[in-house]
Structures are given as structure tokens and as C-alpha cells.
Motif scaffolding. Structure first.
Motif, PDB file in Angstrom:
ATOM      1  N   ARG A 172       0.955  -1.121  -0.063  1.00  0.00           N
ATOM      2  CA  ARG A 172       0.100   0.023  -0.029  1.00  0.00           C
ATOM      3  C   ARG A 172       0.907   1.270   0.002  1.00  0.00           C
ATOM      4  O   ARG A 172       1.849   1.260   0.702  1.00  0.00           O
ATOM      5  CB  ARG A 172      -1.116   0.143   1.169  1.00  0.00           C
ATOM      6  CG  ARG A 172      -1.840   1.477   1.459  1.00  0.00           C
ATOM      7  CD  ARG A 172      -2.575   1.190   2.656  1.00  0.00           C
ATOM      8  NE  ARG A 172      -3.870   0.426   2.440  1.00  0.00           N
ATOM      9  CZ  ARG A 172      -4.457   0.040   3.641  1.00  0.00           C
ATOM     10  NH1 ARG A 172      -4.536   0.818   4.520  1.00  0.00           N
ATOM     11  NH2 ARG A 172      -5.357  -0.925   3.312  1.00  0.00           N
ATOM     12  N   VAL A 173       0.417   2.332  -0.773  1.00  0.00           N
ATOM     13  CA  VAL A 173       1.157   3.530  -0.792  1.00  0.00           C
ATOM     14  C   VAL A 173       0.317   4.372  -0.359  1.00  0.00           C
ATOM     15  O   VAL A 173      -0.812   4.801  -0.888  1.00  0.00           O
ATOM     16  CB  VAL A 173       1.739   3.677  -2.377  1.00  0.00           C
ATOM     17  CG1 VAL A 173       2.172   5.312  -2.319  1.00  0.00           C
ATOM     18  CG2 VAL A 173       2.680   2.893  -2.946  1.00  0.00           C
ATOM     19  N   ASN A 174       0.581   5.056   0.899  1.00  0.00           N
ATOM     20  CA  ASN A 174       0.036   6.350   1.328  1.00  0.00           C
ATOM     21  C   ASN A 174       0.403   7.532   0.585  1.00  0.00           C
ATOM     22  O   ASN A 174       1.518   8.111   0.692  1.00  0.00           O
ATOM     23  CB  ASN A 174      -0.016   6.382   2.822  1.00  0.00           C
ATOM     24  CG  ASN A 174      -0.501   5.271   3.562  1.00  0.00           C
ATOM     25  OD1 ASN A 174      -1.659   4.764   3.205  1.00  0.00           O
ATOM     26  ND2 ASN A 174       0.384   4.654   4.496  1.00  0.00           N
ATOM     27  N   ILE A 175      -0.644   7.969   0.020  1.00  0.00           N
ATOM     28  CA  ILE A 175      -0.162   9.284  -0.762  1.00  0.00           C
ATOM     29  C   ILE A 175      -1.002  10.617  -0.335  1.00  0.00           C
ATOM     30  O   ILE A 175      -2.416  10.527   0.093  1.00  0.00           O
ATOM     31  CB  ILE A 175      -0.400   9.171  -2.297  1.00  0.00           C
ATOM     32  CG1 ILE A 175       0.002  10.355  -3.170  1.00  0.00           C
ATOM     33  CG2 ILE A 175      -1.987   8.974  -2.483  1.00  0.00           C
ATOM     34  CD1 ILE A 175       0.365   9.883  -4.347  1.00  0.00           C
ATOM     35  N   MET A 176      -0.508  11.842   0.017  1.00  0.00           N
ATOM     36  CA  MET A 176      -0.814  12.877   0.439  1.00  0.00           C
ATOM     37  C   MET A 176      -0.703  14.307  -0.687  1.00  0.00           C
ATOM     38  O   MET A 176       0.286  14.255  -1.105  1.00  0.00           O
ATOM     39  CB  MET A 176      -0.300  13.269   1.695  1.00  0.00           C
ATOM     40  CG  MET A 176      -0.597  12.286   2.777  1.00  0.00           C
ATOM     41  SD  MET A 176       0.457  11.017   2.747  1.00  0.00           S
ATOM     42  CE  MET A 176       2.011  11.574   3.350  1.00  0.00           C
ATOM     43  N   PHE A 177      -1.702  14.886  -0.695  1.00  0.00           N
ATOM     44  CA  PHE A 177      -1.694  16.078  -1.564  1.00  0.00           C
ATOM     45  C   PHE A 177      -2.578  17.036  -1.042  1.00  0.00           C
ATOM     46  O   PHE A 177      -3.235  17.120   0.001  1.00  0.00           O
ATOM     47  CB  PHE A 177      -1.903  15.731  -2.886  1.00  0.00           C
ATOM     48  CG  PHE A 177      -3.421  15.138  -3.220  1.00  0.00           C
ATOM     49  CD1 PHE A 177      -4.414  16.275  -3.494  1.00  0.00           C
ATOM     50  CD2 PHE A 177      -3.544  13.915  -2.975  1.00  0.00           C
ATOM     51  CE1 PHE A 177      -5.610  15.502  -3.765  1.00  0.00           C
ATOM     52  CE2 PHE A 177      -4.878  13.475  -3.289  1.00  0.00           C
ATOM     53  CZ  PHE A 177      -5.831  14.341  -3.410  1.00  0.00           C
ATOM     54  N   VAL A 178      -2.284  18.258  -1.496  1.00  0.00           N
ATOM     55  CA  VAL A 178      -2.990  19.452  -1.294  1.00  0.00           C
ATOM     56  C   VAL A 178      -3.554  19.977  -2.446  1.00  0.00           C
ATOM     57  O   VAL A 178      -3.139  20.339  -3.516  1.00  0.00           O
ATOM     58  CB  VAL A 178      -2.037  20.774  -0.723  1.00  0.00           C
ATOM     59  CG1 VAL A 178      -2.840  21.963  -0.374  1.00  0.00           C
ATOM     60  CG2 VAL A 178      -1.205  20.106   0.575  1.00  0.00           C
ATOM     61  N   ILE A 179      -5.135  20.510  -2.135  1.00  0.00           N
ATOM     62  CA  ILE A 179      -5.893  21.013  -3.096  1.00  0.00           C
ATOM     63  C   ILE A 179      -5.499  22.663  -2.990  1.00  0.00           C
ATOM     64  O   ILE A 179      -6.266  23.133  -2.065  1.00  0.00           O
ATOM     65  CB  ILE A 179      -7.368  20.783  -3.100  1.00  0.00           C
ATOM     66  CG1 ILE A 179      -7.578  19.222  -3.194  1.00  0.00           C
ATOM     67  CG2 ILE A 179      -8.074  21.444  -4.181  1.00  0.00           C
ATOM     68  CD1 ILE A 179      -8.902  18.652  -2.981  1.00  0.00           C
ATOM     69  N   GLN A 180      -4.950  23.329  -3.802  1.00  0.00           N
ATOM     70  CA  GLN A 180      -4.636  24.588  -3.722  1.00  0.00           C
ATOM     71  C   GLN A 180      -5.784  25.493  -3.712  1.00  0.00           C
ATOM     72  O   GLN A 180      -7.023  25.368  -3.989  1.00  0.00           O
ATOM     73  CB  GLN A 180      -3.504  24.974  -4.711  1.00  0.00           C
ATOM     74  CG  GLN A 180      -2.258  24.419  -4.656  1.00  0.00           C
ATOM     75  CD  GLN A 180      -1.275  24.466  -3.490  1.00  0.00           C
ATOM     76  OE1 GLN A 180      -1.840  25.377  -2.536  1.00  0.00           O
ATOM     77  NE2 GLN A 180      -0.651  23.699  -3.357  1.00  0.00           N
ATOM     78  N   LYS A 181      -5.658  26.867  -3.443  1.00  0.00           N
ATOM     79  CA  LYS A 181      -6.788  27.676  -3.292  1.00  0.00           C
ATOM     80  C   LYS A 181      -7.227  28.197  -4.849  1.00  0.00           C
ATOM     81  O   LYS A 181      -8.202  28.733  -4.971  1.00  0.00           O
ATOM     82  CB  LYS A 181      -6.408  29.394  -2.651  1.00  0.00           C
ATOM     83  CG  LYS A 181      -6.116  29.027  -1.203  1.00  0.00           C
ATOM     84  CD  LYS A 181      -5.833  30.475  -0.593  1.00  0.00           C
ATOM     85  CE  LYS A 181      -4.681  31.290  -1.115  1.00  0.00           C
ATOM     86  NZ  LYS A 181      -4.222  32.410  -0.257  1.00  0.00           N
ATOM     87  N   ASP A 182      -6.401  27.827  -5.762  1.00  0.00           N
ATOM     88  CA  ASP A 182      -6.968  27.989  -7.333  1.00  0.00           C
ATOM     89  C   ASP A 182      -7.561  26.701  -7.714  1.00  0.00           C
ATOM     90  O   ASP A 182      -7.835  26.480  -9.031  1.00  0.00           O
ATOM     91  CB  ASP A 182      -6.004  28.419  -8.154  1.00  0.00           C
ATOM     92  CG  ASP A 182      -4.715  27.491  -8.033  1.00  0.00           C
ATOM     93  OD1 ASP A 182      -4.599  26.623  -7.353  1.00  0.00           O
ATOM     94  OD2 ASP A 182      -3.854  27.759  -9.049  1.00  0.00           O
TER      95      ASP A 182
END
Length: 234
Positions: A172-182
Motif C-alpha cells: 500500500r502506498v499512502n499518498i498526500m496532496f494539497v488542493i490549492q486555493k486555485d
């Protein structure tokens, strides 16, 4: 004719007596030899005792203890003289700061205070208005629609790396990201059992479409989001 021996000529007749006499003589000589004592003629023996003179020992001198000097006597209190107040003191007059009706009041224009926007990161689970995935604009539960569309996107773009299949690597690969203000995707991070699996998970997330940004109190904010991607060999 039988010959007869003269008893007087028999030498063994008194042998027992002679043996006893000789034994007594030997014992007497032996006793005298053990008891015999001799004394030296030198009578000049010094009977004085060899006693050391203890008066020659050094007697430690007692140290003289210096007593500290007595503290100085306390200073005599100052004598306060009472003097009659004959001098005149000038009184300070404080003027009133209140304005009279005759003075004109200058109006000050309203000062505009610029609001400084802070870059806040509001987690997806607690944000008021979640980011809207394309196709979820008319859905009531936009949070559930977002999760559903994410799963569809992963299934559609999923591709198992060939090198990982040959090596038999899975996990399993745990992936994190951010949805920016745009609405764009940024700050992608991942953690998994193999670099090839991590690279594939990052490729899937980078293909996400641009979304409507999440809002907190009506302002667009950044929204961190995490999701696991499982790679399993059949």
C-alpha cells in the motif's frame, strides 16, 4: 672320673650385679651432665635501661586564634529640624482639554484597514465547503461525491509497474496532496514499500483535474487530502 668346676672360678656368677652397678653409674653421669651449669666471670654488666629521652620531641605550637574586631557602633540618627513653611509655592494650573462650542471640529476620514489573507490549511474532514470534484457540482452530498470520483479516477488511471510485477513487489502506498486555493493539485508526497509503486501513485494523482477550491467562512483555503492506493499481485 667326672671333672667338677670350682664355683669361685665361675666368672658368670656375679654378672647380674655388675650389670646393675654399671647401669646406675651411667645414669648418674648422665644426670650430672644435664644438671651441670657454668657461669661467665665477666660481672661488668650494665644494668641501666636504655630509655630514650622523650623531652627532645618537638611540641607543636598552639596557633593563636585572632578574634574579629567588634562591629562599629551604629551611626547616630540624623536630627530632623522642623522648619516653618514660609516659602510660597507656585501652583501649577492644568488647562482643560475640552473644546468649546466656538471651536471647529475637523472631521477625520475613515481609515480603511486592509485584511491580510492568511494561508490556512483546513483538513478535508472539517472544512465547511469541501472542494468540488468536476461532475459533483449539482450533488447534495459533495463530500461523498468527491470520495467516489477519486476512487473512479484511481481505477481508471491505475497501471501496475512492470518492474514491480517482475520483482514481486506489492503493498500500500499512502499518498498526500494539497488542493490549492486555485483548485490545482500541489505538494504531493507519498510513502510506500517500493519507489516504483510510489512513482505510479504520484502519476495517478498528478492526472487529477482542476477542482473548485474548498472554502472556510466564504474564503478559499488550501485543503490537505490523503488516500491510500493498494498494489496487489493476482
Amino acid at each position: 672320673m667326672e671333672l667338677k668346676k670350682n664355683p669361685k672360678a665361675d666368672l658368670t656368677r656375679n654378672s647380674g650385679l655388675y650389670f646393675v652397678i654399671g647401669l646406675v653409674a651411667v645414669l648418674a653421669l648422665t644426670w650430672v651432665a644435664f644438671e651441670w651449669k657454668t657461669y661467665d666471670d665477666d660481672n661488668n654488666f650494665d644494668y641501666t635501661m636504655n630509655v630514650e629521652d622523650t623531652l627532645d620531641e618537638e611540641v607543636p605550637m598552639t596557633e593563636q586564634i585572632k578574634t574579629p574586631p567588634p562591629p562599629p557602633p551604629p551611626a547616630a540618627p540624623e536630627i530632623i529640624e522642623i522648619v516653618e513653611d514660609e516659602e510660597e509655592v507656585e501652583e501649577t494650573v492644568i488647562e482643560s482639554t475640552e473644546t468649546s462650542q466656538e471651536e471647529e471640529v475637523i472631521e477625520v476620514a475613515d481609515v480603511e484597514v486592509e485584511e491580510v489573507e492568511e494561508d490556512l490549511d483546513i483538513p478535508f474532514a472539517v472544512i465547511e465547503d469541501v472542494p468540488i470534484f468536476p461532475g459533483c457540482e449539482n450533488e447534495k452530498d459533495k463530500r461523498a461525491c468527491f470520495n467516489e470520483m477519486m476512487q473512479k479516477h484511481i481505477s481508471k488511471n491505475f497501471r501496475y509497474p512492470e518492474i514491480a510485477q517482475e520483482m514481486g513487489v506489492q503493498g500500500r502506498v499512502n499518498i498526500m496532496f494539497v488542493i490549492q486555493k486555485d483548485g490545482s493539485i500541489g505538494n504531493v508526497r507519498m510513502r510506500g514499500p517500493d519507489k516504483n509503486l510510489e512513482a505510479e501513485a504520484a502519476r495517478i494523482i498528478e492526472k487529477l483535474p482542476k477542482m473548485t477550491p474548498g472554502k472556510q467562512r466564504g474564503r478559499a483555503v488550501r485543503v490537505p487530502f490523503s488516500i491510500p492506493i493498494t498494489f496487489k499481485l493476482q
